[in-house]
Design an enzyme around this catalytic site. Structure first.
Site, PDB file in Angstrom:
ATOM      1  N   ASP A  38      35.554  -8.611 -27.083  1.00 41.43           N
ATOM      2  CA  ASP A  38      36.355  -8.438 -28.310  1.00 41.43           C
ATOM      3  C   ASP A  38      37.144  -9.670 -28.770  1.00 41.43           C
ATOM      4  O   ASP A  38      38.325  -9.562 -29.125  1.00 41.43           O
ATOM      5  CB  ASP A  38      37.326  -7.255 -28.130  1.00 41.43           C
ATOM      6  CG  ASP A  38      36.618  -5.925 -27.926  1.00 41.43           C
ATOM      7  OD1 ASP A  38      35.374  -5.907 -27.919  1.00 41.43           O
ATOM      8  OD2 ASP A  38      37.308  -4.889 -27.758  1.00 41.43           O
ATOM      9  N   LYS A  49      31.013  -1.360 -30.346  1.00 42.35           N
ATOM     10  CA  LYS A  49      31.561  -0.144 -29.733  1.00 42.35           C
ATOM     11  C   LYS A  49      32.687   0.401 -30.584  1.00 42.35           C
ATOM     12  O   LYS A  49      33.285  -0.332 -31.363  1.00 42.35           O
ATOM     13  CB  LYS A  49      32.042  -0.438 -28.311  1.00 42.35           C
ATOM     14  CG  LYS A  49      33.115  -1.510 -28.264  1.00 42.35           C
ATOM     15  CD  LYS A  49      33.489  -1.830 -26.834  1.00 42.35           C
ATOM     16  CE  LYS A  49      34.603  -2.852 -26.781  1.00 42.35           C
ATOM     17  NZ  LYS A  49      35.846  -2.387 -27.409  1.00 42.35           N
ATOM     18  N   CYS A  57      40.404  -3.241 -23.077  1.00 41.66           N
ATOM     19  CA  CYS A  57      38.938  -3.342 -23.082  1.00 41.66           C
ATOM     20  C   CYS A  57      38.390  -4.159 -21.912  1.00 41.66           C
ATOM     21  O   CYS A  57      37.340  -3.818 -21.371  1.00 41.66           O
ATOM     22  CB  CYS A  57      38.460  -3.863 -24.428  1.00 41.66           C
ATOM     23  SG  CYS A  57      38.756  -2.633 -25.737  1.00 41.66           S
TER      24      CYS A  57
HETATM   25  C1  VGL Z   1      41.189  -2.852 -27.785  1.00 42.09           C
HETATM   26  C2  VGL Z   1      42.793  -1.345 -28.358  1.00 42.09           C
HETATM   27  C3  VGL Z   1      41.978  -0.808 -29.336  1.00 42.09           C
HETATM   28  C4  VGL Z   1      40.786  -4.002 -26.905  1.00 42.09           C
HETATM   29  C5  VGL Z   1      40.346  -2.320 -28.753  1.00 42.09           C
HETATM   30  O1  VGL Z   1      39.880  -4.778 -27.276  1.00 42.09           O
HETATM   31  O2  VGL Z   1      41.405  -4.149 -25.819  1.00 42.09           O
HETATM   32  N1  VGL Z   1      42.394  -2.347 -27.588  1.00 42.09           N
HETATM   33  N2  VGL Z   1      40.754  -1.310 -29.521  1.00 42.09           N
END
Ligand code: VGL
Ligand code: ZN
Length: 199
Positions: free
Chosen positions: A10, A108, A153
């Site tokens: 991410d 995702k 994540c």
């Molecule tokens: C994430 C919260 C919501 C992350 C993704 O990448 O850690 N955290 N969506």
């Protein structure tokens, strides 16, 4: 021979300073991640990829604010500011991330009713993303994980990876965390307890 892959979690604009769910220092790790990408034989990226109105957004729950918790059919769910909406600039990879070499991008969180922290399973812990099968079919057994956010994540991906039988190293210097109510210490402890190598 067992092969190794780097999983970059991410590294998107919304998780970097100025983004909708900015992680402190999220952009600082881009050069380190780029070095890991350069030196890895196989690179997989994940991309948080929510439809507008996603159930993990506080804005989808009248009266709720970001960082509160609600109960979903699959269990407790933290609520977030609207972030990483499909096709928006906030969902793009950080502009300095050198991701050309990536062999796979796993998206995702695209099902409105379920959030997905882990690169392997959605938050119901049963709906697979397909990444485990992809890696196994390619003979990849060892994973290095880095990215955002350490305590969400990254950690859930690492825990699922170990449970799936992969040998997992998390490069903490190439991760940054959100740290809600002690979540950094908790998730680092859980990773260590599960046998994740923390480097
Ligand atoms: C994430 C919260 C919501 C992350 C993704 O990448 O850690 N955290 N969506
Ligand atoms: Zn998300």
């Amino acid at each position: 021979m067992a092969e190794e892959a780097l999983i970059v979690i991410d590294m998107q604009n919304d998780f970097c300073p100025g983004g909708a769910l900015a992680v402190d220092g999220g952009d600082e790790i881009v050069p380190g991640i780029n070095r890991l990408i350069q030196t890895s034989d196989h690179v997989v990226l994940t991309q948080d990829w929510h439809p507008a109105g996603h159930s993990s957004f506080a804005s989808s729950h009248p009266g709720k604010s970001p960082f509160e918790t609600v109960t979903m059919p699959y269990g407790e769910q933290k609520l977030w500011p609207d972030h990483c909406i499909q096709g928006n600039p906030g969902a793009d990879f950080h502009p300095q991330l050198e991701w050309t070499k990536a062999e796979l991008v796993v998206r995702k969180g695209f099902r409105t009713a379920i959030d997905s922290y882990s690169a392997f399973f959605e938050n119901d812990h049963t709906t697979p993303t397909g990444l485990g099968g992809y890696l196994r079919e390619r003979g990849i057994r060892r994973l290095t994980i880095a990215g955002l956010a350490t305590d969400f994540c990254v950690a859930y991906s690492a825990l699922d990876a170990v449970e799936q039988g992969f040998a997992v190293t998390v490069r903490l210097e190439a991760c940054r965390g959100i740290d809600l109510a002690g979540s950094m210490a908790e998730m680092i402890g859980r990773m260590r307890g599960a046998g994740v190598t923390l480097a």
